[in-house]
Design an enzyme around this catalytic site. Structure first.
Site, PDB file in Angstrom:
ATOM      1  N   SER A 101       8.449  19.810 -13.166  1.00 46.61           N
ATOM      2  CA  SER A 101       7.111  19.518 -12.659  1.00 46.61           C
ATOM      3  C   SER A 101       6.137  19.247 -13.823  1.00 46.61           C
ATOM      4  O   SER A 101       6.346  18.275 -14.547  1.00 46.61           O
ATOM      5  CB  SER A 101       6.666  20.695 -11.769  1.00 46.61           C
ATOM      6  N   ASP A 151       9.481  15.056  -1.416  1.00 46.44           N
ATOM      7  CA  ASP A 151       8.607  15.785  -2.352  1.00 46.44           C
ATOM      8  C   ASP A 151       7.188  15.248  -2.185  1.00 46.44           C
ATOM      9  O   ASP A 151       6.926  14.072  -2.463  1.00 46.44           O
ATOM     10  CB  ASP A 151       9.128  15.556  -3.783  1.00 46.44           C
ATOM     11  N   HIS A 182       9.423  19.851  -3.408  1.00 43.08           N
ATOM     12  CA  HIS A 182       9.165  19.890  -4.851  1.00 43.08           C
ATOM     13  C   HIS A 182      10.003  20.965  -5.560  1.00 43.08           C
ATOM     14  O   HIS A 182       9.847  21.169  -6.759  1.00 43.08           O
ATOM     15  CB  HIS A 182       7.657  20.148  -5.058  1.00 43.08           C
TER      16      HIS A 182
HETATM   17  C1  MLT Z   1       1.088  18.082 -12.652  1.00 41.90           C
HETATM   18  O1  MLT Z   1      -0.074  18.396 -12.541  1.00 41.90           O
HETATM   19  O2  MLT Z   1       1.680  18.002 -13.724  1.00 41.90           O
HETATM   20  C2  MLT Z   1       1.822  17.751 -11.399  1.00 41.90           C
HETATM   21  O3  MLT Z   1       0.946  17.623 -10.346  1.00 41.90           O
HETATM   22  C3  MLT Z   1       2.860  18.754 -11.082  1.00 41.90           C
HETATM   23  C4  MLT Z   1       2.286  20.123 -10.963  1.00 41.90           C
HETATM   24  O4  MLT Z   1       1.870  20.514  -9.876  1.00 41.90           O
HETATM   25  O5  MLT Z   1       2.244  20.803 -11.963  1.00 41.90           O
END
Ligand code: MLT
Length: 200
Positions: A101, A151, A182
């Site tokens: 992520s 996702d 996710h």
């Molecule tokens: C981010 O902010 O990098 C993406 O949205 C993934 C997350 O939720 O961290």
């Protein structure tokens, strides 16, 4: 940067672990033991806090990145990896990034900024970190993308776009699809491990 380093087998690879939002340097240690139990581990905590949650760069809203901060943090992390390779005497040319992520997003940003920065990269649920960039030459860099067909954060369109950018830059991209939103599931980790064993 706050981190853990664990020495692995001599002359082996180094897994660079990059956690998701709200995680820390302990989160992906079990992933590393699935992917390559004999690798060195460099697991880093993101330097940014969002309401107390560690991240690797700031965002303005869910999925909307602070691009200036992302560029700054990308260089900061890249430089830190280089320094760590000297401190701990690991081979900087045998680093494989494994991020989830937010951690996958900054790993992707390093790929977008530097030519062959990693021997390979495992990106669990990444997004396109920046748009409108000319990517460096990534010829032959193996990249595993773990994605979710449902996702809501990293949509299939986003996954396909990232695959296209990396492939056009020469990377050898393999996309593994799941249907668990996710989440980084056990089956996705096993698929990454299978991919890794074939290549490294
Ligand atoms: C981010 O902010 O990098 C993406 O949205 C993934 C997350 O939720 O961290």
């Amino acid at each position: 940067m706050k981190h853990i380093f664990k020495q692995g087998a001599e002359d082996g690879h180094t897994l660079l672990l990059l956690h998701g939002t709200g995680g820390n340097e302990h989160d992906l240690l079990s992933l590393a033991s699935i992917i390559d139990p004999s690798a060195n581990i460099l697991s880093i905590r993101g330097n940014v806090l969002e309401n107390g949650m560690p991240r690797f760069f700031r965002r303005l809203a869910e999925g909307v990145f602070d691009e200036e901060d992302l560029k700054f943090r990308t260089k900061e992390l890249y430089d830190f990896i280089g320094e760590a390779s000297k401190t701990y005497s690991f081979n900087n040319e045998k680093v494989i990034a494994a991020g989830y992520s937010n951690g996958a997003n900054i790993a992707a940003s390093i790929l977008f900024h530097y030519s062959n920065p990693f021997a390979g990269a495992i990106l669990h649920h990444p997004m396109v970190p920046l748009r409108g960039m000319k990517l460096p030459n990534l010829t032959g860099v193996p990249v595993f993308i773990g994605a979710g067909s449902n996702d809501p954060i990293c949509t299939p369109q986003e996954t396909n776009e990232l695959e296209q950018h990396l492939t056009e830059a020469g990377a050898d991209v393999h996309v593994h699809w799941e249907q668990q939103g996710h989440q980084l599931t056990g089956t996705e980790a096993e698929a990454a491990a299978e991919w890794y064993k074939k290549i490294f």
